[in-house]
Design a protein around this motif. Structure first.
Motif, short mmCIF file in Angstrom:
data_model
loop_
_atom_site.label_atom_id
_atom_site.label_comp_id
_atom_site.label_asym_id
_atom_site.label_seq_id
_atom_site.Cartn_x
_atom_site.Cartn_y
_atom_site.Cartn_z
N LYS A 1 0.85 -1.20 0.00
CA LYS A 1 0.00 0.00 0.00
C LYS A 1 0.88 1.25 0.00
N SER A 2 0.30 2.33 -0.51
CA SER A 2 1.12 3.53 -0.63
C SER A 2 0.25 4.79 -0.61
N GLY A 3 0.79 5.85 -0.04
CA GLY A 3 0.17 7.17 -0.18
C GLY A 3 0.59 7.74 -1.53
N VAL A 4 -0.25 8.58 -2.10
CA VAL A 4 0.09 9.25 -3.36
C VAL A 4 -0.34 10.71 -3.23
N ASN A 5 0.60 11.63 -3.32
CA ASN A 5 0.21 13.05 -3.24
C ASN A 5 -0.55 13.42 -4.49
N ILE A 6 -1.70 14.05 -4.33
CA ILE A 6 -2.37 14.57 -5.53
C ILE A 6 -2.32 16.09 -5.55
N MET A 7 -2.13 16.67 -4.39
CA MET A 7 -1.99 18.13 -4.33
C MET A 7 -1.21 18.52 -3.07
N PHE A 8 -0.71 19.72 -3.09
CA PHE A 8 0.07 20.22 -1.95
C PHE A 8 -0.54 21.54 -1.51
N ALA B 1 -2.20 13.12 -15.24
CA ALA B 1 -1.42 12.13 -16.01
C ALA B 1 -0.25 11.63 -15.17
N ASP B 2 0.41 12.54 -14.42
CA ASP B 2 1.55 12.14 -13.57
C ASP B 2 1.07 11.25 -12.42
N ILE B 3 -0.09 11.62 -11.84
CA ILE B 3 -0.62 10.83 -10.71
C ILE B 3 -0.96 9.42 -11.18
N LEU B 4 -1.65 9.34 -12.32
CA LEU B 4 -2.09 8.02 -12.80
C LEU B 4 -0.89 7.17 -13.22
N ASP B 5 0.13 7.80 -13.81
CA ASP B 5 1.36 7.07 -14.15
C ASP B 5 1.99 6.49 -12.90
N GLU B 6 2.06 7.34 -11.86
CA GLU B 6 2.69 6.87 -10.61
C GLU B 6 1.92 5.67 -10.06
N ILE B 7 0.58 5.76 -10.09
CA ILE B 7 -0.22 4.66 -9.52
C ILE B 7 -0.10 3.40 -10.37
N ARG B 8 -0.01 3.57 -11.69
CA ARG B 8 0.19 2.38 -12.55
C ARG B 8 1.52 1.71 -12.19
N ARG B 9 2.55 2.53 -11.97
CA ARG B 9 3.86 1.96 -11.59
C ARG B 9 3.76 1.26 -10.24
N LEU B 10 3.05 1.91 -9.29
CA LEU B 10 2.90 1.30 -7.97
C LEU B 10 2.18 -0.04 -8.10
N ALA B 11 1.10 -0.06 -8.88
CA ALA B 11 0.33 -1.30 -9.05
C ALA B 11 1.24 -2.38 -9.65
N GLY B 12 2.08 -1.97 -10.59
CA GLY B 12 3.01 -2.90 -11.24
C GLY B 12 4.00 -3.49 -10.25
N SER B 13 4.27 -2.75 -9.17
CA SER B 13 5.25 -3.26 -8.20
C SER B 13 4.55 -3.90 -7.00
N GLY B 14 3.27 -4.18 -7.11
CA GLY B 14 2.60 -4.97 -6.06
C GLY B 14 1.69 -4.19 -5.12
N GLU C 1 -13.64 12.31 -10.88
CA GLU C 1 -13.18 11.69 -12.13
C GLU C 1 -11.81 11.03 -11.91
N LEU C 2 -10.95 11.71 -11.15
CA LEU C 2 -9.64 11.13 -10.84
C LEU C 2 -9.82 9.81 -10.09
N LEU C 3 -10.72 9.82 -9.10
CA LEU C 3 -10.99 8.58 -8.34
C LEU C 3 -11.40 7.45 -9.28
N LYS C 4 -12.31 7.76 -10.21
CA LYS C 4 -12.79 6.73 -11.15
C LYS C 4 -11.61 6.16 -11.94
N ARG C 5 -10.74 7.06 -12.41
CA ARG C 5 -9.62 6.58 -13.25
C ARG C 5 -8.64 5.75 -12.42
N VAL C 6 -8.47 6.12 -11.14
CA VAL C 6 -7.58 5.32 -10.29
C VAL C 6 -8.18 3.93 -10.11
N CYS C 7 -9.50 3.87 -9.89
CA CYS C 7 -10.18 2.57 -9.71
C CYS C 7 -10.02 1.68 -10.94
#
Ligand code: 5AD
Ligand code: SF4
Length: 469
Positions: free
Chosen positions: A180-187, A211-224, A250-256
């Protein structure tokens, strides 16, 4: 990512390589690897920042220790939301000084929210001059550069700026959990609640590009990674200020939709911005965890106005009850503050009325803490400590009574739990987290860690369950 951010990332990666060379030489000379420890105070954002800091340290070649006891380099990632967070750091620095006297080679660094506050920064420089490196929230990404300067022998490196102009992506990260991982979406935060120092130390709201957030999450998913928590001070205003950017629902939907991601959490939601679209999005997809943290702060409309919260008691209650109606299995949690300037026992009655009506599954209760530079700190009607104590006890009792009752509603159900750890105190047991964020301990082998398994909730023990498979 902006061109300038890509260049900044490249620079920082080069600094990590240079540090790695310096550490190798040191190791050849001394015959031992340098060790480092990162101590984190405060919120989930800081926890995530610390994973980035630890990632940089390990990439440079440090051995990471849990404890500061034997560390050659200690980094404190600080919080300043309430004064007790500051006091905690000063306590730790006292111990660090003691160890540095025995080992003058030891390096000490302080970063994060506390040094962003000018008077705290002055105090650090003056009274804790043995601290070798101080940097703030806006230049956390430049830690590789500061580390490099430190390893090259420079001392008293003080790097604080009052704004961020870049969001640097793709530096190394050392995650605490592989699954599991935290992912910053905004600061940052633009809300300026009148008691709160966060907008002053974390700056204005800045969203990352989806696009950066979703890329990061795809990479995270790829690593377990199976569960992500989207992090922001006010996630409901995600995307504001970026033209054409998608909304938070919409971001939530795309992450799901990302393969491998089975659970999505987010933190924190400001009630004034929580949309019907978000409620319907949560309702429609059970990958989105059945937990919503919805800070109340106060139940008194007058106090809320003075806090600049921009909702009334009635608006908050309508929203919370509507969410519970739409998603009956959702767990609602909140933050409540007691002792805001001018607060009367009647205001506290209003807060208690909201707690009794909404019935939270859990609530964090805080005593108001004066933060320099905020409008509430200069008010003359600060509440006397004995009245604050009396009000706090009343609120706490109400919260505990209602939360206990709420926790019982899951009794006997079988729910999926993500197994996070072995249980330290009960041999042969593991600890899992339910979608509603409750914890359950149940008999099982360590090999279950990272799996999502059905668990029967046998016995409620206040805020957690004992279960079985
Ligand atoms: N004093 C006490 N509690 C505070 N919080 C924020 N600022 C203060 C303060 N000055 C609490 C709020 C917020 C949580 C993260 O910390 O309840 O939601
Ligand atoms: Fe502070 Fe209010 Fe922003 Fe939360 S929304 S970080 S309480 S200013």
């Amino acid at each position: 990512m902006k061109e300038s951010d890509i260049l900044a990332t490249k620079d920082q990666l080069r600094f990590i390589e240079e540090s790695s060379e310096l550490l190798k030489k040191n190791e050849e000379r001394s015959g031992k690897k340098l060790t480092a420890s990162v101590i984190t105070f405060g919120c989930q954002m800081n926890a995530r920042d610390s994973e980035k800091l630890a990632g940089i340290l390990v990439s440079a070649g440090f051995e990471l220790l849990e404890d500061t006891e034997d560390a050659d380099f200690v980094l404190y990632n600080t919080c300043t939301v309430r004064d007790n967070a500051n006091q905690k750091l000063y306590g730790h620095l006292g111990e660090a000084l003691f160890r540095k006297k025995k080992n003058p080679e030891m390096m000490v660094a302080v970063c994060g929210c506390l040094p962003q506050e000018p008077s705290a920064f002055e105090k650090l420089k003056k009274s804790y001059s043995f601290v070798d490196l101080i940097f703030g929230t806006h230049n956390l990404y430049a830690f590789p550069e500061y580390l490099n300067r430190l390893l090259s022998g420079e001392r008293h490196i003080y790097e604080i700026t009052d704004h961020s102009d870049s969001i640097v992506e793709d530096l190394p990260v050392l995650r605490k959990y592989p699954f599991k991982s935290g992912v910053n979406i905004m600061f940052g935060c633009n809300n300026f609640c009148t008691y709160c120092i966060v907008p002053h130390v974390r700056g204005r709201e800045r969203s990352r590009e989806s696009a950066d957030i979703l890329d990061e999450i795809r990479r995270l998913a790829g690593s377990g990674v199976r569960e992500v928590m989207l992090l922001g001070q006010n996630v409901n205003s995600y995307g504001n200020g970026i033209e054409g950017e998608i909304s938070f629902p919409e971001l939530l939907k795309r992450v799901c939709d990302i393969d491998g991601i089975e659970r999505v959490r987010f933190m924190t939601s400001h009630p004034k911005d929580l949309s019907e679209e978000l409620i319907q999005t949560i309702k429609a997809d059970t990958k989105i965890c059945r937990h919503l943290h919805l800070p109340l702060q106060s139940g008194s409309t007058r106090v809320l106005k003075e806090m600049n919260r921009r909702y009334t008691k009635e608006q908050y209650m309508d929203l919370a009850l509507h969410i519970k109606d739409e998603i009956p299995d959702i767990a609602l949690t909140t933050d409540i503050m007691v002792g805001f300037p001018g607060e009367t026992p009647a205001d506290v009655d209003d807060t208690i009325d909201v707690i009794n009506t909404v019935k939270y599954d859990n609530a964090f209760t805080f005593i108001y803490s004066k933060r320099m530079g905020t409008p509430a700190a200069v008010r003359e009607d600060q509440v006397p400590p004995d009245l604050v104590k009396e009000s706090f006890d009343r609120v706490l009792k109400c919260v505990q009574d209602t939360a206990r009752e709420q926790s019982l509603r899951w009794q006997g159900q079988t729910l999926p739990a993500l197994v996070e750890d072995v249980n330290e105190s009960l041999e042969g047991y593991v600890t899992g987290r339910l979608s509603n964020n409750m914890i359950v301990h149940f008999p099982g082998p360590a090999s279950l860690i990272g799996d999502i398994v059905p668990v029967k909730l046998e016995e409620c023990r206040g805020f957690y369950y004992m279960g079985s498979r």
